[in-house]
Every structure is written in C-alpha cells, then in structure tokens.
Design a protein around this motif. Structure first.
Motif, PDB file in Angstrom:
ATOM      1  N   GLN A  93       0.665  -1.321   0.037  1.00 23.94           N
ATOM      2  CA  GLN A  93      -0.097  -0.093   0.132  1.00 23.94           C
ATOM      3  C   GLN A  93       0.918   1.083  -0.197  1.00 23.94           C
ATOM      4  OE1 GLN A  93      -3.615   0.925   1.550  1.00 23.94           O
ATOM      5  NE2 GLN A  93      -3.010   1.815   3.359  1.00 23.94           N
ATOM      6  N   ARG A 139       8.095   5.731   0.472  1.00 27.13           N
ATOM      7  CA  ARG A 139       8.076   6.070   1.973  1.00 27.13           C
ATOM      8  C   ARG A 139       8.814   5.437   2.750  1.00 27.13           C
ATOM      9  NH1 ARG A 139       2.271   4.750   4.528  1.00 27.13           N
ATOM     10  NH2 ARG A 139       2.120   2.511   3.916  1.00 27.13           N
ATOM     11  N   ASP A 159     -12.527   9.564   4.986  1.00 28.10           N
ATOM     12  CA  ASP A 159     -11.780   9.116   3.922  1.00 28.10           C
ATOM     13  C   ASP A 159     -12.353   9.260   2.580  1.00 28.10           C
ATOM     14  OD1 ASP A 159      -9.672   5.892   3.658  1.00 28.10           O
ATOM     15  OD2 ASP A 159      -9.338   8.134   2.615  1.00 28.10           O
ATOM     16  N   GLU A 203      -4.222  15.813   1.736  1.00 27.56           N
ATOM     17  CA  GLU A 203      -3.108  15.014   1.151  1.00 27.56           C
ATOM     18  C   GLU A 203      -3.138  15.472  -0.312  1.00 27.56           C
ATOM     19  OE1 GLU A 203      -3.681  10.935   1.813  1.00 27.56           O
ATOM     20  OE2 GLU A 203      -4.463  11.594   3.907  1.00 27.56           O
TER      21      GLU A 203
HETATM   22  O1  TA6 Z   1      -4.690   8.839   2.577  1.00 28.51           O
HETATM   23  C1  TA6 Z   1      -5.746   8.149   3.352  1.00 28.51           C
HETATM   24  C2  TA6 Z   1      -5.346   6.591   3.445  1.00 28.51           C
HETATM   25  O2  TA6 Z   1      -5.199   5.922   2.046  1.00 28.51           O
HETATM   26  C3  TA6 Z   1      -6.255   5.833   4.454  1.00 28.51           C
HETATM   27  O3  TA6 Z   1      -7.276   5.022   3.568  1.00 28.51           O
HETATM   28  C4  TA6 Z   1      -5.249   5.026   5.186  1.00 28.51           C
HETATM   29  O4  TA6 Z   1      -5.193   3.720   4.755  1.00 28.51           O
HETATM   30  C5  TA6 Z   1      -4.058   5.865   5.316  1.00 28.51           C
HETATM   31  O5  TA6 Z   1      -3.930   6.383   3.923  1.00 28.51           O
HETATM   32  C6  TA6 Z   1      -3.131   5.432   6.405  1.00 28.51           C
HETATM   33  O6  TA6 Z   1      -2.346   4.498   5.350  1.00 28.51           O
HETATM   34  P1  TA6 Z   1      -0.987   3.746   6.002  1.00 28.51           P
HETATM   35  O7  TA6 Z   1      -0.768   2.762   4.902  1.00 28.51           O
HETATM   36  O8  TA6 Z   1      -0.082   4.856   6.178  1.00 28.51           O
HETATM   37  O9  TA6 Z   1      -1.608   3.184   7.304  1.00 28.51           O
END
Ligand code: TA6
Length: 305
Positions: free
Chosen positions: A84, A89, A215, A272
């Motif tokens: 994800q 990062r 979200d 964001e």
């Molecule tokens: O930017 C929002 C998001 O995509 C949420 O759905 C949540 O998953 C957040 O990012 C944090 O994601 P992470 O992978 O940093 O836990």
C-alpha cells in the motif's frame, strides 16, 4: 547551521527561527516548526504519533510520507507487487545537495533510484528527486519523477504512476474545516462496499469537517485550499497535483493502527495533495513535477489579548 545532517536525518534551520527535520528514510518530513506574524515563536505544525517508528523499520505514522508510485492498494499491473502507498516512503533516500541557503530560505534535494531492495517488486526505470524548501512561514515539497528508460520502442516505454504528499497537519481534528471543496466530486472510501467506494459523490458542504471517520478522495480539486481551526490554519497551494485526499480515522479506525497513539486521531487532519485518480504518464526521458506549498495562516491577534 542552516543545513545539518546527523544520524539519518537532515535539519533545516531558517535564519528567522523556523525549522524542518526530515529522515533520509522515506524522505519523510517529521517536523516543521514555524511561527506567524502575530505569534512569531515557531510551533510544531505537523503530527507524528508518539508510537511512530522512526528507526526505518516501517513507514512513519505522521509528518509528510511521500507516496509513490501507487496510492492505496495497487491497481496498476506495474505496481502489482508493491505494498500500500508504494515504496518511496520506506526506502532510504540519498542526500544530494543543498539547493538554497540564504535569508530567503533553505532548500535541500534528496534522490532515489532503483535499489536492490526495490528491484524484485518494481522493475520500471525511474529517478526521483525530492526538494524540500523552508521559508520563514512556509514549507514547500516538490517531487520530480523522471522516466529514465532509454527505449525507443513503440509504443513508448511510458512510466505510469500515482504520487501524493500524505500530510499529517497538526490540528484539533474536531474543529477543523477544509475549503473550498463544495460541489467537488469525490469518492468515499469509508463506504463498506466496493460499489459504494466507487460511487462518485458531490461535496455538498461549504467546508469539510472530519468529526466523523473520513476518508475522501476529491478528484480535480482546486489548486489551493485552506485547512482552518479556531485561531489557526494553513493554506496549501499545489501544482501538478489534481486531486486531494482528506483522512481522519477517528477512534473507529484509529485504534486499528498499531502505531497510532491513543487519541492521536484528535490531533491531526490528513490533507493530502496528489495525483491519485488515474495515472500520470511520462515518456522516456521526460520528467513530471508535483509541488505543494504549505503556508501558515496569520490570524490577527485578538484585541483582548
Ligand atoms: O490517505 C488515506 C489512506 O489511504 C487511508 O485509507 C489510510 O489507509 C491511510 O491512508 C493510512 O495508510 P497507511 O498505509 O499509512 O496506514
């Protein structure tokens, strides 16, 4: 010392006292301290969970994580083996150079190229440069994505990606208002079905709050928006970043994040800027730039102070 490197982090100090700290890990800004004209004492503008890992063991829960080449769960074939939010990062970037060091501001460039730890999960040729610039009352971050393919094949060996700055803005979450997004189309990722998450909605509110678990992915958002709360706020101006995500997990989703401090969801709003609906595409040799400028909003000193 306007630019100081130590122990895997880079600290920028402005002559007027504002400062930024970023980790080479993820090129993650983990602190931005700035004052305002009416309250010049620099104060922390970003949120980092007290449970965040800052040792490079996992992406930082806070600050400004850099999201590339995919946002959220991968949906492009080139990204199918990535975690994800992609790899940017969670890779150690290289300090390239000091770009500016003057009374106007302090700026540094970090770079990221294919590494052995990326290799097996992503095989497209790329070069990233990330420029972080601190001025007295503002912080800019620019991501430069270059397609380093030398192929002259047809169709061209395009680089297709998403990119986003995952800003954790320090704020009293339940008093935050983000605008102008009224009438903007968005997708609600809190919907419990895929059909619901793919259903485009129109923002009816003049200002968006995050008092509930939020979200939301706003597509084709304005090039400037404000994040405000009583007595404070920031303005975000963007170039090349057509979308913006607003996220706050509140307790319902915040307690599921192992690196989220208890009650942390009350202390930030994620606003964001990104290119996350569809994919940016660049041909071999071309470079794409996405930029944000975050500036503090100078609230007038209240007369009764
Ligand atoms: O930017 C929002 C998001 O995509 C949420 O759905 C949540 O998953 C957040 O990012 C944090 O994601 P992470 O992978 O940093 O836990």
């Amino acid at each position: 010392m306007p630019v100081h490197q130590a122990n895997g982090s880079v600290i920028l100090t402005h002559p007027k006292g504002s400062s930024v700290e970023l980790l080479l890990y993820g090129a993650t800004v983990i602190s931005w301290k700035a004052g305002t004209i009416t309250s010049p004492e620099p104060t922390e503008r970003l949120f980092v969970s007290s449970k965040a890992a800052l040792d490079g063991s996992k992406p930082v829960r806070g600050g400004i994580p850099v999201v590339f080449p995919c946002f959220g769960a991968p949906t492009h074939p080139d990204h199918s083996r990535l975690a994800q939010h992609g790899f940017a990062r969670s890779q150690v970037w290289t300090f390239h150079s000091t770009v500016m060091d003057s009374d106007a501001g302090v700026s540094v460039r970090l770079t990221l190229d294919p590494t052995s730890s990326i290799g097996s999960t992503y095989d497209k040729p790329f070069h990233l440069a990330y420029v972080v610039t601190l001025e007295e009352h503002q912080l800019s971050t620019d991501l430069h994505v270059t397609n380093t393919s030398t192929s002259s094949a047809y169709p061209p060996d395009n680089l297709e990606f998403q990119a986003l700055f995952h800003n954790y803005i320090r704020a009293p979450a339940n008093q935050v208002l983000v605008f102008p997004l009224q009438n903007n189309k968005y997708y609600d990722k809190t919907e419990t079905t895929e059909e619901g998450r793919n259903n485009v909605k129109a923002e009816a509110r003049t200002a968006v709050d995050v008092r509930e678990f939020t979200d939301s992915v706003y597509e084709d958002a304005p090039p400037q928006y404000e994040v405000t709360w009583p007595g404070g706020g920031v303005k975000i101006e963007v170039k090349g970043l057509k979308d913006v995500v607003i996220w706050n997990p509140q307790r319902v989703a915040g307690t599921k994040l192992t690196d989220m401090e208890d009650g942390g969801w009350e202390k930030f709003v994620c606003v964001e800027p990104g290119y996350v609906r569809g994919f940016a595409k660049i041909e071999p040799g071309k470079t794409w730039v996405g930029q944000q400028v975050i500036s503090v909003i100078h609230h007038e000193r209240r007369t009764n102070q």
